[in-house]
Design an enzyme around this catalytic site. Sequence first.
Site, short mmCIF file in Angstrom:
data_model
loop_
_atom_site.label_atom_id
_atom_site.label_comp_id
_atom_site.label_asym_id
_atom_site.label_seq_id
_atom_site.Cartn_x
_atom_site.Cartn_y
_atom_site.Cartn_z
N ASN A 153 11.14 4.15 -2.77
CA ASN A 153 10.91 5.66 -2.33
C ASN A 153 12.11 5.76 -1.15
O ASN A 153 12.97 6.87 -0.89
CB ASN A 153 9.68 6.01 -1.93
CG ASN A 153 9.08 5.16 -0.77
OD1 ASN A 153 9.47 4.18 -0.48
ND2 ASN A 153 8.07 5.64 -0.09
N LYS B 108 14.94 -8.47 -1.26
CA LYS B 108 14.56 -8.20 -2.69
C LYS B 108 14.21 -6.71 -2.79
O LYS B 108 13.30 -5.94 -2.50
CB LYS B 108 13.43 -8.72 -3.43
CG LYS B 108 13.43 -8.60 -4.84
CD LYS B 108 12.14 -8.43 -5.47
CE LYS B 108 11.48 -7.25 -5.55
NZ LYS B 108 12.19 -6.25 -6.49
N GLU C 34 3.64 -3.07 5.02
CA GLU C 34 3.59 -1.44 5.41
C GLU C 34 3.13 -1.08 3.86
O GLU C 34 4.11 -1.19 2.97
CB GLU C 34 4.93 -1.16 5.65
CG GLU C 34 5.77 -1.53 7.01
CD GLU C 34 5.03 -1.07 8.14
OE1 GLU C 34 4.19 -0.29 7.82
OE2 GLU C 34 5.36 -1.50 9.29
N LEU C 35 2.11 -0.69 3.99
CA LEU C 35 1.21 -0.57 2.41
C LEU C 35 0.91 0.99 2.22
O LEU C 35 1.50 1.67 2.89
CB LEU C 35 0.08 -1.44 2.48
CG LEU C 35 0.36 -2.92 2.62
CD1 LEU C 35 -0.88 -3.63 2.68
CD2 LEU C 35 1.42 -3.55 1.73
N CYS D 140 4.99 7.25 2.02
CA CYS D 140 3.62 6.69 2.15
C CYS D 140 2.91 7.47 3.50
O CYS D 140 1.80 7.25 3.68
CB CYS D 140 3.59 5.26 2.54
SG CYS D 140 5.04 4.73 3.84
N GLU E 190 -3.55 7.50 -3.15
CA GLU E 190 -2.10 8.14 -2.98
C GLU E 190 -1.71 8.90 -3.93
O GLU E 190 -1.69 8.09 -5.12
CB GLU E 190 -1.50 7.13 -2.42
CG GLU E 190 -0.29 7.36 -1.42
CD GLU E 190 0.34 6.01 -1.01
OE1 GLU E 190 0.25 5.07 -1.58
OE2 GLU E 190 1.06 6.27 0.06
P1 ADP Z 1 6.30 0.92 -5.28
O1 ADP Z 1 6.27 1.26 -6.70
O2 ADP Z 1 5.64 2.14 -4.42
O3 ADP Z 1 7.72 0.64 -4.62
P2 ADP Z 1 5.22 -1.81 -5.55
O4 ADP Z 1 4.16 -2.25 -4.48
O5 ADP Z 1 5.04 -1.63 -6.68
O6 ADP Z 1 5.20 -0.07 -4.80
O7 ADP Z 1 6.68 -2.26 -5.27
C1 ADP Z 1 7.22 -2.43 -3.96
C2 ADP Z 1 8.38 -3.64 -4.12
O8 ADP Z 1 7.60 -4.87 -4.28
C3 ADP Z 1 9.38 -3.38 -5.12
O9 ADP Z 1 10.35 -4.13 -4.64
C4 ADP Z 1 8.75 -4.28 -6.35
O10 ADP Z 1 9.69 -4.71 -7.38
C5 ADP Z 1 8.12 -5.42 -5.69
N1 ADP Z 1 6.91 -6.07 -6.30
C6 ADP Z 1 6.11 -5.43 -7.14
N2 ADP Z 1 5.22 -6.48 -7.62
C7 ADP Z 1 5.52 -7.63 -7.06
C8 ADP Z 1 5.16 -9.08 -7.21
N3 ADP Z 1 4.10 -9.23 -7.94
N4 ADP Z 1 5.83 -9.95 -6.26
C9 ADP Z 1 6.72 -9.56 -5.48
N5 ADP Z 1 7.22 -8.52 -5.45
C10 ADP Z 1 6.65 -7.37 -6.27
#
Ligand code: ADP
Length: 485
Positions: free
Chosen positions: A158, A181, A256-257, A290, A387
């Site tokens: 986002n 990443k 940051e969730l 968020c 959310e």
């Molecule tokens: P959003 O969809 O709001 O970005 P996510 O939590 O799905 O939230 O993704 C946030 C980040 O975490 C992205 O970079 C995503 O690729 C990564 N991500 C999602 N699942 C995993 C996982 N199992 N392990 C590590 N990184 C992940």
Amino acid sequence: MIGLDDSSLFHEACLIGGVWSTASTGKVLDVTTPETQARLGSVPMLDRTEVAGAVAAAHDRFSTWSRTTAQDRAELLRAWYELILENARDLGRILSAEQGKPWAEGIGEINYAASFIRWFSEEARRLYGDVIPSNSVNRRFLVLKQPIGVVALITPWNFPAAMITRKAGAALAAGCTAVIKPASATPYTALALADLGQRAGIPAGVLNVVTGSARVIGDELTENVLVRKLSFTGSTEVGRQLLAKCSQTVKNVSMELGGNAPFIIFDDANLDDAVQGVMASKFRNAGQTCVCANRIFVHDAIYDTFAAMLSKAVAELRVGPTFAEGSEIGPLIDAAAVDKVREHIDDALKKGATVLTGGGLHELGGTYFKPTVLANVTVDCAVMNEETFGPLAPLIRFGHEDDVIAMANATEYGLASYVYTNDLNRSWRMAEALECGIVGINEGATSTELGPFGGFKQSGLGREGSKFGVDDYLEVKFVNIGNVR
Ligand code: ADP
């Protein structure tokens, strides 16, 4: 396709140890644009060994980078900041192409992202330790602040630029090296930023960017003992999984969730300001932040007036293609995002809510959604508890301050909240009573590099930005010097 002045900023390769790298298997991941669903390009699908290679590169560089002077790190960060600003047009185009937000908003995010690098370039020189008054004439007590080591930074789609600079700026200022990443949907902004970091003179291996399967990369970054910290921004669900994985090697974590921000408007508020506040908080990035207002509590005495004022302003928002002049609301990130907004609307309507404006897909099709206001929403609706992450503003009535505090705090989240009132005493009571990390009082846009960003409860751990942000990347070392004569 994106129309860059400097097309060399667009990389379909990862940055590992200063080298632009592809996957040895040749596997790639496609990236599309939410604007038209067209393919923008691909990025490497690294395997675990290659991710471990990026960690090793960061680890190799740590021994020298951590010993550079604060002055040198500050100057390199400053040079990076200036290059980001010089290339803001191109960065904004890359960001908006992969993320979908209107281009003006994309450039706005680049400026916001750059502000973190500038801030941390300044903070780099102010990472003081302490001298503790001793309890013995023969002993001296000191506290040193030292960089944690290699940090893994996992970021969401986002804010493809700002979520990276808010972490990387602090990490590099502290003397850490990083493996980033980015989200699979938005890797190109991260790669362009890293390129500019290299051009600024940040040494090879300090900033590495890896792409591929989130699970494969996540497993390596959480299990590798050379990674000493994980900073993650994303959903609470994924955050929980990563926290559990980090427990095996007892990594330092920042999280940051998700949020479920209450936006509370009292009957003594300035209603024009409150409408502006909701527009800023709820509809930025089409509701995909968020800290977006997720539940709008309106005092009974002004409910009807406010609902009419807000609906009028929301109906005037210009939904349009990412790169069209004057667009204010772009497409949502993907079809799943559209489904979630739809589900929240359907659920609320079943429970007695009514649509004041919007309510469905926009005529543009794709993932363009009409900005929506729902009235008479009740606390049992899904939108009150999850959310939405979309352009949906649900209005809930309240009568008393204590009731609205109880409703606002009745959530597992605690990131942001907003209160509109002209009563000074009430604003203090509310700021103190709300269980969350950020409170906007008569302010709908709270985020700035100057203020600490982070959540209470299941919205996260740690703080980013501000003078507190670097602490997350520093170890505290106590030095006890004895036998001083
Ligand atoms: P959003 O969809 O709001 O970005 P996510 O939590 O799905 O939230 O993704 C946030 C980040 O975490 C992205 O970079 C995503 O690729 C990564 N991500 C999602 N699942 C995993 C996982 N199992 N392990 C590590 N990184 C992940």
